[in-house]
Design an enzyme around this catalytic site. Structure first.
Site, PDB file in Angstrom:
ATOM      1  N   GLU A  60       0.842  -1.198   0.000  1.00 28.08           N
ATOM      2  CA  GLU A  60       0.000   0.000   0.000  1.00 28.08           C
ATOM      3  C   GLU A  60       0.874   1.244   0.000  1.00 28.08           C
ATOM      4  O   GLU A  60       0.559   2.243  -0.658  1.00 28.08           O
ATOM      5  CB  GLU A  60      -0.929  -0.018   1.219  1.00 28.08           C
ATOM      6  N   HIS A 129     -11.825  -5.416   8.009  1.00 26.73           N
ATOM      7  CA  HIS A 129     -12.615  -5.249   6.787  1.00 26.73           C
ATOM      8  C   HIS A 129     -13.911  -4.487   7.040  1.00 26.73           C
ATOM      9  O   HIS A 129     -14.781  -4.444   6.183  1.00 26.73           O
ATOM     10  CB  HIS A 129     -12.957  -6.609   6.179  1.00 26.73           C
TER      11      HIS A 129
END
Lengths: 325, 362
Positions: A60, A129
């Site tokens: 990322e 999540h």
């Protein structure tokens, strides 16, 4: 016009901008060949080629750090972070560089990037999540934060975001990706960043929300109607810069504010809205401006998540308390 | 071993051929026949739990789950070497290593079934919970290694990650720290060749993963991750290296994820049936079974009996698991801090008031 869900309308916005502007790129983990784990970028690689729509290695920090560099060469990257819960390795680049470069170089370099990421809960997912951490971005000077709640808004806001010369954090309510379909224009259209939308007019209380919580907020407005409470419902659409004018005018009219947000309560967007009510509408207030936010806890795993995410019913409970105050 | 299979040579350590024949006697591990049989049974057990869990997920009795199918030798060949005092620092595809530590299928189901109790592991020691953010656990392993060394405690840290994990900065930080500290850590990369949809050649330009060890001044070796003996043997050598005080080792176990990334993934979008077929023939369990049968240590009949026994056991345990007590409101709040701050007490009370209001309306 075509009936689209949010996955399709975001895909359509990306497709239009990739077609129109050779400087626009779309990339991320599994965002090329596979079209993203939610299929938001499906077929874009096939159509626009592997050089402009591609899979990155699994980093990322690499995704956002390289986007900073790309912006400096005049490109307009649209970078996907697979889930907002995995953005933290990139947070350094977002905060230390993307948000600051324009200011640091006295306007010489535009950070014309969009960072897309699905956020929020309610899909029975494992840890990391389900969080709604928009505050972490809204708090950072130099970023704009956009969160759509409908397929139509998602497309118009994304096109505006890609055309913006400032870095935009574009958070996608994953629970709503396929939850509803709406007529959306096939061609290009824009929705202004920084403009809230009055979804429903009302006179007793202003309910302000955005993103995934708009679904429950709409349902709550209907329940409230049955109880005889008239709700003015506002969808912020942009978290920062906040549309102070629209929200303040509404609170001055109704005399009451309830903000409904999904993420943790402390230092959240709800706190900001309550402050706004005090600063802009104090003399019109009939009840304490109130926030309904998530618990200041970790989002429980699926077996416990029903405790965490607000239902329409919970919103109605808060509305009733304020109207009867 | 680390010289003979130096990663610059591009040679992979293989001891057991896919046909189940010993093709490399020089590097055969020191392991008793009894232990090999135990490990084989653990591989079969792990696969049984894995396949059953996928089917429970399909039946709607389990949430999204990350299968381990095909990686049994890579997980167990390395993990089976762990002793009681050692530490397991996992990613999320090491179920066989978990079972070796005493983690139960119930723990696994609780976790993937959406309950935090599945990260507690009451029957296992020195076993960290699943770490979802890719590669983050690698640095924790370095820290545990430092903690053991500083406090003169026994034990080796076994940390696991995938091919994709080597792209994260945390991979670098973890290996760098551990090598500077000469910390007792075995870094085990289960290279299953895909990071969700991304093939290894798009993940990195380096010829193999073991070679990355050179930059940290530590030995690295690529082993056939579908060969139990190669995995065990390299781990044994790595443990010896650490016990001699020479610091960490990187093992790359080249394997293949025969299942999906998770039950939400569809591998047909990024790989061919032909490729899957090739790896089916290199299956780690089939390979070890062929060896054991040829050695007359095992038979097809034993195998059928064992599989059936495990299926029954696992099914019975799952039915028990499904009776697990329901999630309480307090479970959301009570573990966040040692003492609950007033803010949280208030939030919980507010929620209880709402529940009472809701009750009064129905």
């Amino acid at each position: 016009m075509t009936l689209m869900n949010m996955v399709q309308s975001i895909n359509s916005a990306l497709d239009i901008k990739l077609e129109e502007d050779p400087k626009v790129l779309s990339f991320g983990e599994d965002a090329g060949l596979e079209g993203g784990v939610f299929r938001v970028t499906e077929n874009l690689q096939k159509k626009h080629g592997e050089e402009r729509v591609f899979d990155t290695p699994l980093s990322e920090a690499g995704i956002i750090g390289s986007a900073v560099g790309m912006c400096m060469t005049g490109l307009r990257p649209v970078a996907e972070i697979q889930f907002s819960g995995f953005v933290y390795p990139a947070y350094d680049h977002i905060i230390s560089h993307a948000a600051r470069m324009h200011n640091r170089t006295r306007g010489r370099y535009d950070m014309s990037m969009v960072i897309r990421m699905p956020y929020g809960g309610g899909i029975k997912a494992i840890e990391h999540h389900s969080e709604s951490m928009e505050t972490l971005f809204a708090h950072v000077p130099g970023l704009k934060v956009v969160i759509p709640s409908t397929p139509y808004d998602a497309k118009g806001l994304l096109i505006s975001s890609i055309e913006s010369d400032d870095p935009i954090i574009y958070m996608e309510p994953k629970r709503l990706y396929r939850a509803m379909k709406q007529e959306v224009p096939d061609g290009k259209f824009q929705i202004d960043i920084g403009k809230a939308k009055i979804v429903q007019e009302g006179s007793d209380i202003t309910v302000v929300s955005y993103g995934a919580m708009m679904k429950e907020a709409r349902e709550a407005a209907i329940l409230a109607q049955k109880e005889g409470y008239s709700v003015e419902l506002i969808d912020l659409r942009t978290i920062y810069p906040l549309d102070r004018k629209t929200v303040a005018e509404s609170i001055r009219k109704t005399g009451r504010l309830l903000s409904v947000t999904e993420g943790p309560s402390f230092s959240g967007i709800g706190s900001e809205l309550v402050t706004l009510a005090n600063e802009e509408a104090f003399l019109s207030l009939e009840a304490p401006p109130t926030r309904l936010a998530g618990f200041d806890t970790i989002v429980p795993l699926p077996k416990g998540e029903h405790f965490y995410f607000h239902t329409a019913d919970r919103i109605l409970y808060e509305v009733e308390k304020l109207v009867k105050y | 071993m680390f010289t003979k299979y130096h990663p610059t040579k591009g040679e992979m350590l293989q001891i057991l051929s896919p046909e189940g024949k010993i093709i490399n006697t020089k590097f055969q591990p020191e392991i008793s026949t009894e232990k090999v049989l135990q490990a084989y049974k653990l591989m079969v057990y792990t696969r049984t739990v894995d396949l059953k869990t996928v089917s429970y997920q399909r039946q709607g009795r389990m949430y999204t789950y990350a299968p381990n199918f095909g990686q049994e030798a890579s997980m167990i060949g390395t993990g089976f070497h762990m002793n009681q005092e050692d530490w397991l620092v996992p990613s999320y595809r090491e179920m066989g290593a978990f079972f070796h530590r005493g983690v139960t299928p119930t723990d696994i189901w609780l976790y993937w079934g959406g309950h935090e109790d599945g990260a507690k592991f009451p029957k296992a020691t020195n076993t960290l919970p699943i770490s979802v953010p890719i590669a983050s656990q690698i640095i924790h392993a370095a820290g545990i290694g430092y903690g053991l060394k500083l406090q003169k405690q026994k034990g080796i840290v076994y940390t696991y990650f995938g091919d994709g994990g080597t792209s994260e900065g945390d991979f670098h930080a973890g290996l760098n720290f551990a090598s500077v500290w000469k910390a007792p850590v075995i870094f085990i990369c289960q290279n299953n060749q895909y990071a969700i949809s991304l093939r290894q050649e798009k993940q990195m330009a380096s010829s193999n993963i073991a070679i990355k060890s050179l930059a940290y001044g530590m030995p690295g070796i690529q082993v056939d991750g579908n060969d139990f003996f190669a995995c065990y043997s390299a781990t044994q050598k790595a443990a010896q290296h650490i016990e001699e005080g020479k610091g960490p080792v990187l093992i790359e176990a080249l394997t293949y994820r025969r299942g999906a990334h998770t039950t939400a993934d569809d591998p047909s979008r990024y790989r061919s049936k032909e490729e899957e077929k090739i790896w089916e023939e290199k299956d780690p369990i089939l390979r070890l079974k062929r060896y054991l049968v040829a050695q007359k240590l095992w038979s097809e009949e034993d195998d059928t009996k064992l599989t059936q026994q495990y299926e029954e056991e696992v099914e019975a345990e799952f039915l028990e698991y499904e009776k697990y007590p329901p999630y309480e409101l307090n479970d959301v709040f009570q573990y966040l801090y040692n003492t609950m701050p007033d803010d949280l007490v208030k939030q919980k009370q507010e929620y209880e008031k709402y529940l009472a209001w809701k009750e009064s309306r129905s």
